[in-house]
Scaffold this motif. Sequence first.
Motif, PDB file in Angstrom:
ATOM      1  N   ARG A 389       0.817  -1.198   0.000  1.00 17.52           N
ATOM      2  CA  ARG A 389       0.000   0.000   0.000  1.00 17.52           C
ATOM      3  C   ARG A 389       0.859   1.260   0.000  1.00 17.52           C
ATOM      4  O   ARG A 389       1.802   1.348   0.789  1.00 17.52           O
ATOM      5  N   TYR A 413      -0.324 -12.039 -11.372  1.00 16.97           N
ATOM      6  CA  TYR A 413      -1.234 -11.830 -10.258  1.00 16.97           C
ATOM      7  C   TYR A 413      -0.806 -10.618  -9.442  1.00 16.97           C
ATOM      8  O   TYR A 413       0.348 -10.517  -9.028  1.00 16.97           O
ATOM      9  N   TYR A 414      -1.739  -9.712  -9.234  1.00 21.90           N
ATOM     10  CA  TYR A 414      -1.478  -8.477  -8.495  1.00 21.90           C
ATOM     11  C   TYR A 414      -1.722  -8.734  -7.020  1.00 21.90           C
ATOM     12  O   TYR A 414      -2.854  -8.971  -6.609  1.00 21.90           O
ATOM     13  N   LEU A 415      -0.669  -8.710  -6.233  1.00 26.60           N
ATOM     14  CA  LEU A 415      -0.786  -9.024  -4.814  1.00 26.60           C
ATOM     15  C   LEU A 415      -0.518  -7.776  -3.990  1.00 26.60           C
ATOM     16  O   LEU A 415       0.579  -7.250  -3.983  1.00 26.60           O
ATOM     17  N   ASP A 416      -1.557  -7.359  -3.287  1.00 20.45           N
ATOM     18  CA  ASP A 416      -1.523  -6.095  -2.573  1.00 20.45           C
ATOM     19  C   ASP A 416      -1.367  -6.401  -1.089  1.00 20.45           C
ATOM     20  O   ASP A 416      -2.154  -7.162  -0.531  1.00 20.45           O
ATOM     21  N   ASP A 418       0.905  -5.117   2.891  1.00 20.88           N
ATOM     22  CA  ASP A 418       1.398  -3.997   3.692  1.00 20.88           C
ATOM     23  C   ASP A 418       2.455  -4.542   4.653  1.00 20.88           C
ATOM     24  O   ASP A 418       2.686  -5.738   4.685  1.00 20.88           O
ATOM     25  N   THR A 420       2.680  -5.820   7.501  1.00 19.82           N
ATOM     26  CA  THR A 420       1.890  -6.427   8.565  1.00 19.82           C
ATOM     27  C   THR A 420       1.957  -7.943   8.423  1.00 19.82           C
ATOM     28  O   THR A 420       2.140  -8.452   7.321  1.00 19.82           O
ATOM     29  N   GLN A 426      -4.683 -14.527   4.342  1.00 13.16           N
ATOM     30  CA  GLN A 426      -5.318 -14.031   3.123  1.00 13.16           C
ATOM     31  C   GLN A 426      -4.397 -14.191   1.906  1.00 13.16           C
ATOM     32  O   GLN A 426      -4.820 -14.640   0.844  1.00 13.16           O
ATOM     33  N   LYS A 428      -1.924 -16.233   1.620  1.00 16.27           N
ATOM     34  CA  LYS A 428      -1.706 -17.657   1.373  1.00 16.27           C
ATOM     35  C   LYS A 428      -2.793 -18.188   0.432  1.00 16.27           C
ATOM     36  O   LYS A 428      -2.489 -18.897  -0.526  1.00 16.27           O
ATOM     37  N   THR A 429      -4.042 -17.824   0.710  1.00 20.72           N
ATOM     38  CA  THR A 429      -5.146 -18.265  -0.146  1.00 20.72           C
ATOM     39  C   THR A 429      -4.893 -17.855  -1.595  1.00 20.72           C
ATOM     40  O   THR A 429      -5.081 -18.636  -2.529  1.00 20.72           O
ATOM     41  N   ARG A 430      -4.465 -16.606  -1.767  1.00 22.28           N
ATOM     42  CA  ARG A 430      -4.257 -16.083  -3.113  1.00 22.28           C
ATOM     43  C   ARG A 430      -3.102 -16.769  -3.819  1.00 22.28           C
ATOM     44  O   ARG A 430      -3.194 -17.174  -4.979  1.00 22.28           O
ATOM     45  N   ALA A 433      -3.983 -20.304  -4.767  1.00 17.07           N
ATOM     46  CA  ALA A 433      -4.879 -20.353  -5.930  1.00 17.07           C
ATOM     47  C   ALA A 433      -4.089 -20.083  -7.212  1.00 17.07           C
ATOM     48  O   ALA A 433      -4.304 -20.731  -8.235  1.00 17.07           O
TER      49      ALA A 433
END
Lengths: 444, 262
Positions: A389, A413-416, A418, A420, A426, A428-430, A433
Motif C-alpha cells: 500500500r 497476479y497483483y498481490l496487494d 502492507d 503487517t 489471506q 496464502k489463499t491467493r 490459488a
Amino acid sequence: MDFKRSIKEKKYVVEISQREVEELRNSIRAAYDKVIADYVERMKRGWAGRPKVMDYFYEMADFSRREKELIEAKSEGKKIIGYTCVFAPVELILAADAIPVRVSCGLYEPAKIGNRIVPVEVCPVIRSTVGAKIIGLSPFLEQSDALITALTCDGMTKLSEIMSDYKPVWTICPPRLKDTEQSLSFWRSELLTLKANIEKLTGTKITGKSLRRAIERVHRANRVFRKLQNLRKEKPVIMGRDAMLVTQIAMWDDLERWTEKAELLCIELEERLKENNLACPPDTPRVMLTGSPIIWPDNWKLPNLIEEAKPQGIIVADELCSGDRFLYDPVGVDEWTFEDMFTALAERYLMPSTCPCFTSEAGNEDRVNWLINRVKEWRVEGVIYYIYRGCMLYAMEYMRIKHALDHLNVPTYYLDTDYTREDVGQIKTRVEAFLEMLKARIEI
Amino acid sequence: MPFAGIDMGIQNVKVVILDDDGKILARSISPSGFEPAKAAEQTFREALSNAGIRRDDIKHVTATGAGLDMALEADSTISMVAADAKAGVYLLPSARTVIDVGAEESRIVVCDERGNVLDFTLNERCAAGSGAFLEAMARALEVRIEEMGELSLKAKGTASISATCVIFGETDVVSLIHRQEPKHEIARAIYDALAERIISMVHRVGLKPSVILVGGVAKDIGFTAALRRKLEAEIFVPNYPEYAGALGAALHALAKAGGNIQ
C-alpha cells in the motif's frame, strides 16, 4: 536571522522520551531476532540438502555480525556510507575507501512508529525506515556516517528531508527521462557533486586509480551475481528465497568476502546441475516477482508463502531493486581515463535502471523488456506483481506490465499487501490459488 | 459412489453431495459460528441425511473456503478460485467469467471450457467489494439486509455514493440521510457502488462471455439488478448460487477419485 535559525532546527523530529525509545528498541529488536531465526530455520527446513556454504549466508542474515564489523571499522577511522536506493553508485563509496550499506528497512513494527511523522497512506518502507531511525533500531542506518538518498518516488524524496534531521544526507536526483540531451550530463553532474561530498567526509580523494580499482572490484561481484542468476535459468538447483537472501546480503556484506562465498556457492550449484541434484521437483511452477522492493527479513513473508505453499512454487527470477537488479549491470568502461570511467559510471546507474520513476512516450520500456527477457530465458510460468500500500509508481504501472505479459501468455497476479503479518492467511489463499492455476496450466 | 464438497466460508459452511454421474444429491448450509470445525461436521451430517446415505458411502471429500484447514473430514483441498471455475462451467457450460461475491471476499475467475482457471482477481485487502459492505450499509440505513434489495428496486437512481471503503461508504450514506434522500434511492446507490467495485475488478482481468454470478450476494436482487444495469453483458444467476464453492469442491472430489461426468 530567525529564519536562519529555524532551518537549522530539526524539521521533523518527534518528541519521544528516552525511556520509550529504549523500550521500543529492545522489544522490537527481540521480536525481529525471533523473526530472523524463524525464517532462517524455515529456509533450512525447506532445502535440507543445501550446500554447506549456505550456512555463511544464513549467519549473515542476522545483522549482528556485520554490525560488529562496522563498529570495528569505524573505530579504525573508516567511514560508513548508507544508501536508501540502488541508484547510489557503490563504486564511488569503495573508491574513497568507505563502506557502503543499504539502509532501507524491511522490518514491520517500526512502520507504526514512523506513523508519528509520516501518514499511513505512505509506503511502509519509508514509514518503517523513519520509525527505525526514531528509535535507533536499524544497525546499518545507525552506523552510517552519511546517507545517499535518490529522489525517485515521493516517499524517497521526503525521506531525504526527514533523515537530514539526523545525519548528513546527500541527495542525488535521477532525471525522469533517460534519453533527452541533458539527461546523462545532468545525472553525471549529480554524481560529481556526490563524489565531492564523499571525498569531504572521508578525507580521501577519489582518483582515476582508486576508481578503477573500485570498478574492478565490483566487476568481480557483478560476474558472480550474474552467474547465480543464470544458474536459476535451468532446473531448480537453488530455492528462490535462498538465492534472494544471498543477493540481498551483498547489500550489507563486505563485497570481497561476499563475492568469494557466492562464487563457492555457484561452483557447488554447477556441480549439482550436472548431477541433477535439485532443490525441488523440476516441474514445480516457476514464478517471477516484480514490484515493490522485498527487503529482508519481514518481507520474506511472500517468498516463504510461495515456496512453502501447496502446491509449491519456486521463484526463479525477480525484477526487484532489492534483488536481481542490484549488481546485475557492470560499469562498461572503454578507456580507463577518469573522465571515461565517470561517464560509464553515470551511464551504468541510469540507463539499465527499470525503476518506475522513469517514463517516456513508450512507457517504462526498459522494465517491460527486462520482464519479457526474464520470462523467456528463465522460462517463467507466472508473475506475481507485489505491491505494498502506498507504493504508487509500481501500482500505477501494473496494467501496462500486465498487458505486455498477457502477450506472452504468462499469467500475472497483483498481490496487494502492507508491512503487517495479519494478512498472511489471506495472501496464502491467493498465492495457493495462483500456483494451483499454474500447475493446472502446466498439466494441460 | 457419492462425493462431497465442503465450503468453509467465513459466514456459512456449505456442503454439496454428488453422485458419480455428477448429479447433485443434497445440499446443506449452516452458520460457521465460533467453532467452524463443529459446524462443518454438523452440516456434513445433515447433507448425508438429506441424501439418505452414510458417511462410509462417501468416496472422497474435498474442502475449500477460507477455513479449509478446519474441515477435518477432507481427503483433499482446492482453492476457492478453482472451485468457482469448476462450479461455473458445471452450472453454465458456456461460462468463461465467474463472478463470486461472498461475505468477505469477491472473486473474478476467468476459465476455459473445462473449468481450468486462466486468470483471476480478488478484492484486495478491502471489504468494500463484498457482502460485508452491504451489511454495514444496511445497518447505517437501518433496514434489514433481506429487505434492502426489494427497496432499492423502487429507486430511479438519483443518489450515489463512493465505495472506496466501508468507512467512507458509511459516511456517504449518513450524509445522504441528512440530505433527506429517500431510503430506496440510498439503497440503490449502495448496490450501484458495490456493482461498480465488482465491475472494475472484472475489467482488470478482462471480461469473457458468458458470465455467471455466484456466491451468497448473488441472491440479493438489489445487487443483481445493479450489476445487470452496469455490466455490458448478460449475467446468468443459478439457483442456489451460495453453494458454488461447495459444488466446485465436490466436482474436484469426483474428478480426483476417478468418477466421470458425461
